[in-house]
Scaffold this active site. Structure first.
Site, mmCIF file in Angstrom:
data_model
loop_
_atom_site.group_PDB
_atom_site.id
_atom_site.type_symbol
_atom_site.label_atom_id
_atom_site.label_comp_id
_atom_site.label_asym_id
_atom_site.label_seq_id
_atom_site.Cartn_x
_atom_site.Cartn_y
_atom_site.Cartn_z
ATOM 1 C CG LEU A 1 -13.697 38.492 -0.840
ATOM 2 C CD1 LEU A 1 -12.862 38.832 -2.115
ATOM 3 C CD2 LEU A 1 -14.651 37.685 -0.655
ATOM 4 C CG ASP A 2 -14.199 32.025 2.800
ATOM 5 O OD1 ASP A 2 -13.987 32.328 2.942
ATOM 6 O OD2 ASP A 2 -15.123 31.247 1.991
ATOM 7 N N PRO A 3 -10.329 31.161 0.582
ATOM 8 C CG PRO A 3 -8.920 30.290 1.795
ATOM 9 C CD PRO A 3 -10.245 31.196 2.070
ATOM 10 N NE ARG A 4 -12.912 25.982 -2.768
ATOM 11 C CZ ARG A 4 -13.723 25.352 -2.805
ATOM 12 N NH1 ARG A 4 -13.878 24.211 -3.374
ATOM 13 N NH2 ARG A 4 -14.221 25.562 -1.710
ATOM 14 C CB VAL A 5 -13.571 34.196 -3.216
ATOM 15 C CG1 VAL A 5 -14.784 34.589 -3.307
ATOM 16 C CG2 VAL A 5 -15.290 32.606 -2.164
#
Length: 209
Positions: free
Chosen positions: A46-50
């Site tokens: 998952l991307d950092p902000r997700v």
């Protein structure tokens, strides 16, 4: 038969609710540090902000990660349109992306940027408020939701981008049963210091054969 805590630490997994900010690799490292184990891995970056479901396999259970990496995913998110569009048109265009689509991975992806097919199982619009479209999408592993939103914006003729995203399901692993890093930390300390297995046995699940 029920597995002991030590057995689970070498052949279990955690349905972790990833917070916004750290990378999936950082979260994986924190779990290994908390549980004082050497081997672990996550099932689907998952991307950092997700935020949302990030299965963490422990010890020998990492051998089963390939199954989770290939499993279908579900997300909820907010797509922000760059100008107003009629609701009927938004619904119609979003419906047109259900089924087989083609995507080119974004510039900052970890895979080769070649056009490839992916399946969108469903795309449900939960709410439209001004230029924000709150949606739920089920898709094949390897689908880029950020790219999907950009492509929908192009077809709408207004441009769009992904504003927020949360993963709610990986295969049959859902957010309803997920736990936080703090939950895992507290349960492990309780087991180590109080010799009470109750909490940690509810946080680490067996990787069924």
């Amino acid at each position: 038969d029920e597995m002991s805590v030590k057995e689970l630490l070498n052949n279990g997994f955690i349905n972790l609710d990833k917070p916004s900010g750290p990378t999936s690799h950082q979260v994986d490292s924190w779990v290994k540090e908390i549980l004082e184990i050497d081997k672990g891995g996550h099932g689907g970056t998952l991307d950092p902000r997700v935020t949302g479901v990030l299965p963490i396999a422990l010890g020998d259970a990492t051998r089963a990660l390939q199954v989770l990496l290939l499993a279908g995913k579900e997300y909820v998110g907010i797509m922000k349109l760059h100008k107003g569009v009629e609701k009927n048109k938004i619904t119609s265009v979003c419906d047109s992306f259900v089924g087989e689509i083609y995507q080119t991975p974004p510039l900052r992806s970890a895979v080769k940027r070649v056009r490839r097919k992916r399946q969108i199982y469903y795309f449900e619009i939960i709410q439209i408020k001004a230029n924000d479209v709150f949606f739920r999408v089920g898709c094949e592993a390897g689908t880029y939701i950020r790219t999907l939103c950009v492509d929908i914006g192009k077809k709408l003729g207004c441009r769009a981008h992904l504003a927020q995203l949360r993963r709610t399901r990986v295969g049959n692993i859902t957010e309803e049963d997920s736990v936080t890093l703090q939950d895992v930390n507290d349960a492990y300390i309780f087991w180590k210091e109080e010799k009470d297995e109750t909490e940690i046995l509810s946080k680490i699940l067996p990787m069924k054969k």
